[in-house]
Scaffold this motif. Structure first.
Motif, short mmCIF file in Angstrom:
data_model
loop_
_atom_site.label_atom_id
_atom_site.label_comp_id
_atom_site.label_asym_id
_atom_site.label_seq_id
_atom_site.Cartn_x
_atom_site.Cartn_y
_atom_site.Cartn_z
N ASP A 112 7.74 -3.32 -7.25
CA ASP A 112 6.47 -4.52 -6.96
C ASP A 112 5.29 -3.70 -6.84
O ASP A 112 4.34 -4.00 -7.30
CB ASP A 112 6.63 -5.38 -6.06
N LYS A 113 5.33 -2.42 -6.02
CA LYS A 113 4.11 -2.10 -5.60
C LYS A 113 3.82 -0.87 -6.73
O LYS A 113 2.90 -0.03 -6.47
CB LYS A 113 4.45 -1.28 -4.25
N PHE A 114 4.54 -0.91 -7.61
CA PHE A 114 4.24 0.13 -8.72
C PHE A 114 4.33 1.77 -8.21
O PHE A 114 3.44 2.49 -8.61
CB PHE A 114 3.05 -0.03 -9.38
N VAL A 115 5.24 2.04 -7.43
CA VAL A 115 5.41 3.38 -6.83
C VAL A 115 5.75 4.19 -8.08
O VAL A 115 6.27 3.79 -8.95
CB VAL A 115 6.40 3.57 -5.65
N ASP A 116 5.32 5.54 -7.92
CA ASP A 116 5.64 6.28 -9.10
C ASP A 116 6.92 6.90 -9.14
O ASP A 116 7.31 7.55 -10.05
CB ASP A 116 4.44 7.47 -9.30
N GLY A 117 7.58 7.04 -7.84
CA GLY A 117 8.90 7.39 -7.83
C GLY A 117 9.58 7.07 -6.59
O GLY A 117 8.77 6.47 -5.74
N ILE A 118 10.82 6.99 -6.52
CA ILE A 118 11.27 6.72 -5.20
C ILE A 118 12.30 7.88 -4.55
O ILE A 118 13.28 8.53 -5.42
CB ILE A 118 12.41 5.43 -5.39
N ILE A 119 12.21 8.28 -3.50
CA ILE A 119 13.03 9.09 -2.79
C ILE A 119 14.02 8.27 -1.75
O ILE A 119 13.35 7.50 -1.21
CB ILE A 119 12.58 10.27 -1.98
N ILE A 120 15.22 8.65 -1.86
CA ILE A 120 16.10 7.73 -1.20
C ILE A 120 17.13 8.25 -0.59
O ILE A 120 17.80 9.01 -1.22
CB ILE A 120 16.63 6.34 -2.22
N ARG B 51 -2.91 -8.97 -9.58
CA ARG B 51 -3.15 -10.05 -8.48
C ARG B 51 -3.98 -9.72 -7.43
O ARG B 51 -5.26 -10.40 -6.97
CB ARG B 51 -2.08 -10.56 -8.04
N ALA B 52 -3.81 -8.52 -6.77
CA ALA B 52 -4.54 -7.82 -5.69
C ALA B 52 -6.15 -7.66 -6.19
O ALA B 52 -7.06 -8.01 -5.52
CB ALA B 52 -3.86 -6.67 -4.95
N LEU B 53 -6.08 -7.04 -7.47
CA LEU B 53 -7.36 -6.75 -7.73
C LEU B 53 -8.35 -8.02 -8.06
O LEU B 53 -9.71 -8.07 -7.69
CB LEU B 53 -7.28 -6.18 -9.28
N LYS B 54 -7.88 -9.02 -8.28
CA LYS B 54 -8.45 -10.48 -8.40
C LYS B 54 -8.40 -11.04 -7.16
O LYS B 54 -9.74 -11.61 -6.74
CB LYS B 54 -7.45 -11.34 -9.34
N THR B 55 -7.54 -11.05 -6.24
CA THR B 55 -7.74 -11.89 -5.08
C THR B 55 -8.00 -11.09 -3.77
O THR B 55 -8.65 -11.73 -2.69
CB THR B 55 -6.13 -12.22 -4.76
N ASN B 56 -8.14 -9.83 -3.96
CA ASN B 56 -8.50 -8.97 -2.83
C ASN B 56 -7.48 -8.95 -1.65
O ASN B 56 -7.82 -9.13 -0.46
CB ASN B 56 -9.89 -9.16 -2.24
N LYS B 57 -6.31 -9.51 -2.11
CA LYS B 57 -5.29 -9.40 -0.98
C LYS B 57 -3.81 -8.89 -1.65
O LYS B 57 -3.58 -8.95 -2.69
CB LYS B 57 -4.66 -10.97 -0.88
N THR B 58 -3.47 -7.66 -0.73
CA THR B 58 -2.29 -7.07 -1.13
C THR B 58 -0.97 -7.52 -0.45
O THR B 58 -0.16 -7.10 -0.86
CB THR B 58 -2.45 -5.53 -0.77
N MET B 59 -1.11 -8.42 0.47
CA MET B 59 0.09 -8.82 1.15
C MET B 59 0.74 -7.72 1.85
O MET B 59 2.00 -7.64 1.87
CB MET B 59 1.31 -9.76 0.26
N PRO B 86 9.07 -12.63 7.12
CA PRO B 86 9.10 -14.09 6.67
C PRO B 86 7.87 -14.43 5.99
O PRO B 86 7.73 -15.61 5.52
CB PRO B 86 9.41 -14.78 7.92
N TYR B 87 6.66 -13.93 6.47
CA TYR B 87 5.45 -14.54 5.93
C TYR B 87 5.06 -13.86 4.74
O TYR B 87 3.97 -14.13 3.93
CB TYR B 87 4.26 -13.99 6.90
N GLY B 88 5.94 -12.97 3.94
CA GLY B 88 5.69 -12.47 2.55
C GLY B 88 5.06 -11.06 2.66
O GLY B 88 4.61 -10.62 1.59
N TYR B 89 4.53 -10.56 3.85
CA TYR B 89 3.82 -9.59 4.02
C TYR B 89 4.72 -8.28 4.34
O TYR B 89 5.79 -8.34 4.86
CB TYR B 89 2.99 -9.51 5.48
N ASP B 112 -7.85 2.54 1.38
CA ASP B 112 -7.65 2.87 -0.39
C ASP B 112 -6.92 1.80 -0.67
O ASP B 112 -7.01 1.48 -2.06
CB ASP B 112 -7.27 4.13 -0.21
N LYS B 113 -5.78 1.59 -0.22
CA LYS B 113 -4.80 0.73 -0.65
C LYS B 113 -4.86 -0.56 -0.47
O LYS B 113 -4.32 -1.42 -0.76
CB LYS B 113 -3.45 1.15 -0.11
N PHE B 114 -6.24 -0.79 0.09
CA PHE B 114 -6.42 -2.43 0.28
C PHE B 114 -5.63 -3.04 1.20
O PHE B 114 -5.16 -4.37 0.69
CB PHE B 114 -6.92 -2.87 -0.83
N VAL B 115 -5.00 -2.56 2.22
CA VAL B 115 -4.04 -3.27 3.07
C VAL B 115 -4.94 -4.57 3.69
O VAL B 115 -6.02 -4.52 3.87
CB VAL B 115 -3.42 -2.59 4.28
#
Lengths: 338, 338
Positions: A112-120, B51-59, B86-89, B112-115
DNA sequence: TTGTAAGCGTTATCAT
DNA sequence: ATGATAACGCTTACAA
């Protein structure tokens, strides 16, 4: 927040030119200067969201660990972060709560966050979510253990030879009855370390007494309990090898509690060199995993894939060597049979 | 990846309608069904970046801890994550490497990540970066310690009374010479716990011998070293209070090494109830901080601010109580003077 | 209740 | 080398 338009206006150029300057493309020197000046003046910084939307690159890699409060895992995470930072990548650390389901959730979250890669660092030995990730073209690097039915780059430790070295060291020092505090039989690293133990016994033409091979769950309590069981045996081992950090600690606690003098009465080899092994007395002989290097190797590997470097074999499986650090918890004994 | 347009087309409605369905707004039942059907069929999921670009919310909320390999911090981080989920964050955990500079970097990164908010366990007692964050309107919650010159919501522990309780318990059990293994004098929690110690002495009309008050750096080695110093004194304490988890462990290690019998020869109270305190013998009497609750409280607080709830005082400073868990490391002694 | 379309801040194509 | 502009995928006035 100023945008690229503001910068363009102030510098008297188009947004395209600003973008070029920002991304280090070729631009007339004078324009570059004016843009840089404007950037400074406005205190502008690129909106990473907008850029990511356009480029499909977030410059972020996700890291999933089974338990955020386990030093072994977080140390690896730190190593990853340190190695990725110079490339401009950042990491997002997630906790899978030691469950396959939690892992699935975090994978979805990172996608969902569009990470470029995943290390697990896998929590179990399967994970359906990963195959879908690969189908989406997201690079994956496995750390510490493999996953069934999945072909992926991986950074592993040579668990078998690590355990082998420890047990061999004990044997060479005259021990014949070496208790093993092992991980779960069905778990990757547990299995591999057990094999190392068995192999050493085989190579020295010794036979294993299954009674002194115990299986724990990798946590402190388990090391504590199994050590007690071993010590309660009618004929207890003369040496113990604990095949994981937390179980080593638990085992040592049990020995201390019983006032057993290490190495005089019992020789001991532990696993990993974190926190506690620094202060325990006597200084512990341990098999150490190169946690920093593991993180670093995973970072390099995923960086390679993220930048589209598909040279080399796929999957690339790295096996890092452990190191046997000899300190003062092993005593040389003489066996009549030698 | 399918987009909202694909869904709209398949469902035979406009993108606006799809968006409304996705965001739970009122839509004709039939349309809702068709959209949901289309979503399922295409396996669509919202592009959070757009969505975040539009709403300015990244959750997303950023969490900065001084050291990712310190259980105390990561346990709090886990608590935050659990409460925010539970709040979706979701949370993004960063390591400041115990430095103000590292902290500054991570703050910039998260911005930068707009948290939508930042929860921070400060590494030092200042951080210029935070004021700028506040100016940008990003909610901040401090955990565990305050920061100079900054007005911000915070979740603290009642360190003073926590330490007080421990020392009082020792005094009530007849001890008059209580060694303190404290944190650095200039650090928030160190200072507060020291005050608790002093206050208990004052309240019982006892005087403090500065020789048995030692200042460490919160790490294991330091607890180990200071314990040895205390025990090497011509007239060593009859009880020790170690004011932090890692120093408690180090101290216990030192005692074990010297074969000092706790509580017979020395009473001991430690701090926090993580990992080790579970297996140490004897079971340790400890002051425990409610780590889960700290994380949870921080999460609730920042959630409130992120959702624009400015009711209640600002800054809201929560003081959570510690708990004294009495186990078996304290012995009652009789002093002639009693 | 629904659709149209502008706009979020970038990048990249295509002229110039 | 530079500028105009479409496009990334979404939300949200505003109009219908």
């Amino acid at each position: 927040m100023p945008t690229i338009k503001d910068v363009a206006r102030l510098a008297g150029v188009s947004t395209a030119t600003v973008s070029r300057v920002l991304n280090g493309e070729k631009v007339k020197e004078e324009n570059r200067m004016r843009v840089e000046e404007a950037v400074k003046q406005l205190n502008y910084s690129t909106n990473t969201l907008a850029r990511a939307l356009k480029t499909n690159k977030t410059m972020t890699v996700g890291v999933i660990v089974p338990d955020l409060s386990n030093v072994f895992f977080t140390t690896i995470a730190k190593g990853i972060e340190k190695a990725l930072h110079p490339y401009g990548y950042s990491i997002m650390v997630c906790d899978s709560d030691e469950s396959v389901e939690g892992e699935r959730e975090k994978i979805a979250f990172l996608k969902d966050k569009f990470v470029d890669g995943i290390i697990i660092i896998p929590a179990g030995d399967q994970q359906p979510g990963l195959k879908r990730l690969q189908d989406d073209g997201i690079p994956i690097v496995l750390v510490d253990r493999l996953i069934e039915d999945i072909q992926a780059d991986a950074v592993l430790v040579d668990n078998t030879n690590g355990a082998y070295d420890a047990v061999e060291h004990l044997i060479v020092n005259g021990h014949r009855r070496i208790g093993l505090i092992s991980g779960p039989r069905h778990i990757f690293v547990g299995k591999e370390r057990l094999i190392g133990y068995e192999r050493a016994y085989t190579d020295y033409q010794l036979s294993i007494d299954p009674e002194i091979v115990k299986y724990g769950d990798l946590h402190i309590e388990s090391g504590y309990k199994l050590m007690n069981e071993l010590l309660d045996l009618p004929s207890p081992p003369t040496a113990i090898f604990a095949a994981n950090y937390y179980m080593s600690i638990g085992a040592i606690m049990a020995a201390n509690e019983r006032h057993i003098n290490i190495p005089e009465e019992l020789s001991f080899i532990g696993f990993d060199d974190i926190e506690l092994t620094k202060v325990i007395k006597p200084p512990l002989t341990v098999v150490v995993q190169p946690m920093d290097k593991m993180g670093q190797a995973a970072a390099e590997l995923i960086y390679k894939r993220m930048t589209g470097d598909d040279s080399g074999p796929f999957p690339a499986i790295l096996r890092l060597k452990t190191q046997l650090i000899k300190r003062e918890s092993v005593k040389k004994v003489n066996y009549p049979c030698l």
